[in-house]
Design a protein around this motif. Structure first.
Motif, mmCIF file in Angstrom:
data_model
loop_
_atom_site.group_PDB
_atom_site.id
_atom_site.type_symbol
_atom_site.label_atom_id
_atom_site.label_comp_id
_atom_site.label_asym_id
_atom_site.label_seq_id
_atom_site.Cartn_x
_atom_site.Cartn_y
_atom_site.Cartn_z
ATOM 1 N N GLN A 246 0.854 -1.199 -0.032
ATOM 2 C CA GLN A 246 -0.014 0.157 0.204
ATOM 3 C C GLN A 246 0.816 1.415 -0.130
ATOM 4 O OE1 GLN A 246 -2.996 1.023 -0.837
ATOM 5 N NE2 GLN A 246 -2.906 2.885 0.005
ATOM 6 N N PRO A 247 1.807 1.337 0.902
ATOM 7 C CA PRO A 247 2.568 2.651 1.013
ATOM 8 C C PRO A 247 3.765 2.727 -0.150
ATOM 9 C CG PRO A 247 3.205 1.245 2.810
ATOM 10 C CD PRO A 247 2.094 0.488 2.148
ATOM 11 N N MET A 248 4.201 1.657 -0.588
ATOM 12 C CA MET A 248 5.353 1.583 -1.768
ATOM 13 C C MET A 248 4.528 1.618 -3.030
ATOM 14 S SD MET A 248 8.137 2.169 -0.221
ATOM 15 C CE MET A 248 7.393 3.106 1.119
ATOM 16 N N GLY B 98 1.467 1.683 -3.885
ATOM 17 C CA GLY B 98 0.248 2.277 -4.145
ATOM 18 C C GLY B 98 -1.074 1.618 -4.106
#
Lengths: 256, 155, 61
Positions: free
Chosen positions: A112-114, A116
């Motif tokens: 999710q953070p890396m 997207g």
């Protein structure tokens, strides 16, 4: 093979090594976590989020490694019809499913953070999800039969069919375009991770491996004891039936 | 002993058959298992227009431009030999930056540009602390990521 | 104190890093706990059964 396949000898040897393996697991996990959470540097691209790797990657390796063990034990159970191999296969499956679940969830939390996104249907992620369902399907199949021997045999066949998934998972990132990046450690030309990150990763991987062997032994021992319990109770029930039929009283004192 | 031998043979034969079958199926389907097309694929593979698909490659250096509305960005995706222009409105992942791998979901327009509805970052297999990366770049030992990550690198 | 807050923030990725470690702890720790408790329960039951029927130890099979 047969030397270790004797359940009595297995119980004796495993009882001797079990505490040592348990403490070794605890020690390695503590060292690994300290390295992963405090010593390892942040990544030049991913910052501190890279620390998820120290859980995610060892869990992924274990998912594959446990499956290989499950398949080997299944093959041994099919070919030599040895009860210890059948028990070993059945007790490996829940552990493998747990490692696969950890791999999937931590991967999602990293993606999710890396990347997207929590999830994409690329070849790597999909093939690992298939393995998770193989583990669950194996567990369900083994317990779906009234006759435990038939359940073990059906499960063993499923486990061996699932082996084709192992190379697919490993090489999915090389064979197809995937969102998941290619291998960083086990690759031609050596690892692409600096030592200060590789070392915590390897310690965590060894810790997870020993954790698996420890819990596997515990579960196999537990299953053997459970079988002994069952046969003892059956023998007791037989005594009752015989004595009832002859109108006498049982020799031993049973709680009613 | 012979019964065991027979079961062993059966298991091995079963595995070999299964492996061969899987290999054939995967070979047959290999083109349909494509997660994204490279800019070169768009030129050579008759990729349909106006249909949902993904493209992947590296964000070309100095190609990222923000439009006046502040939300729409334009950039170019390259695989070393071909490039495609991408337009996207929305939030970008943390790893999105020039020179890094990217996968964009959206539709290919008839003018050859790509209208993205979602942009995912693809990171490479290298892990190192910032100091090491800086030192490598200073000393000229830095190796750029291969065009679009994995499968394309082998061609 | 500030160092600690800074550490737990994980460079802004606290919402992803800590849940990842928590999930590993819950799933693997839960698996360990479940395995050990079942094992101890089976051992205890075997002991009770063998104490109740001291003569039956060998006669079980």
């Amino acid at each position: 093979m047969n030397r270790f396949a004797n359940p009595t000898r297995f119980m004796r040897i495993s009882a001797a090594v079990l505490p040592a393996i348990g403490w070794l697991t605890a020690l390695l996990l503590v060292v690994g976590l300290v390295l992963a959470l405090f010593v390892a540097p942040p990544d030049y691209q991913q910052g501190e989020s890279v620390r998820i790797m120290f859980i995610h990657v060892p869990a992924a390796w274990m998912a594959l490694f446990v499956y290989a063990n499950l398949a080997l034990a299944s093959a041994a159970g099919l070919i030599w019809r040895h009860p210890l191999a059948e028990i070993a296969a059945q007790e490996a499956a829940p552990l493998g499913a747990a490692f696969t679940l950890v791999c999937l969830v931590t991967g999602s939390l990293w993606g999710q953070p890396m990347w997207g996104t929590w999830w994409v249907w690329d070849a790597r992620l999909t093939s690992v999800l298939v393995m998770f369902f193989l583990y669950l399907g194996y567990i369900a199949l083994v317990h779906a039969f009234d006759d435990p021997t038939r359940g073990a045999r059906a499960g063993a066949i499923l486990a061996m069919v699932g082996v084709v998934n192992l190379p697919i998972i490993k090489f999915s990132v090389d064979w197809w375009n995937t969102l998941h990046q290619p291998a960083s450690v086990f690759r031609l030309g050596g690892p692409t991770i600096v030592l200060s990150m590789l070392l915590p990763l390897l310690v965590m991987a060894i810790a997870f491996t020993i954790l698996f062997f420890w819990l596997w032994l515990v579960r196999i021992r537990s299953a053997i004891v459970a079988r002994k319990l069952r046969s003892l109770r059956l023998a007791g029930a037989d005594d009752f039936a015989q004595l009832d039929a002859s109108g006498g009283k049982p020799a031993g004192s049973y709680p009613s | 002993m012979t019964r065991k031998r027979r079961r062993l043979t059966a298991v091995l034969a079963g595995l070999a058959t299964l492996g061969l079958a899987t290999f054939l199926v995967l070979t047959a389907f290999s083109d349909n298992l494509v997660f994204f097309y490279s800019p070169s694929d768009l030129k050579t593979k008759h990729v349909p227009f106006e249909r949902q698909l993904r493209i992947g490659g590296l964000v070309e250096e100095h190609s990222v431009k923000r439009e006046a509305d502040g939300k729409t960005i334009d950039f170019r995706v390259t695989d070393g030999s071909n490039t495609v222009a991408v337009t996207f409105t929305g939030g970008l992942p943390d790893l999105f930056r020039e020179g890094q791998g990217v996968v964009a979901e959206g539709v290919l327009r008839r003018d050859g540009s790509f209208l993205a509805s979602n942009v995912l970052a693809k990171h490479d297999e290298k892990y190192m602390p910032p100091e090491v990366a800086d030192a490598l770049k200073r000393s000229g030992h830095w190796q750029e990521t291969s065009a679009s990550g994995n499968a394309e690198a082998r061609k | 104190m500030e160092n600690l807050t800074h550490y737990f923030a994980m460079g802004g990725y606290a919402a992803f890093v800590w849940p990842a470690y928590a999930v590993a702890l819950i799933v693997l720790g839960g698996m360990a706990l479940q395995s050990l408790r079942a094992y101890w329960r089976n051992l205890r039951q075997l002991e009770t059964l063998q104490q109740e029927r001291p003569g039956r130890r060998r006669g079980a099979r």
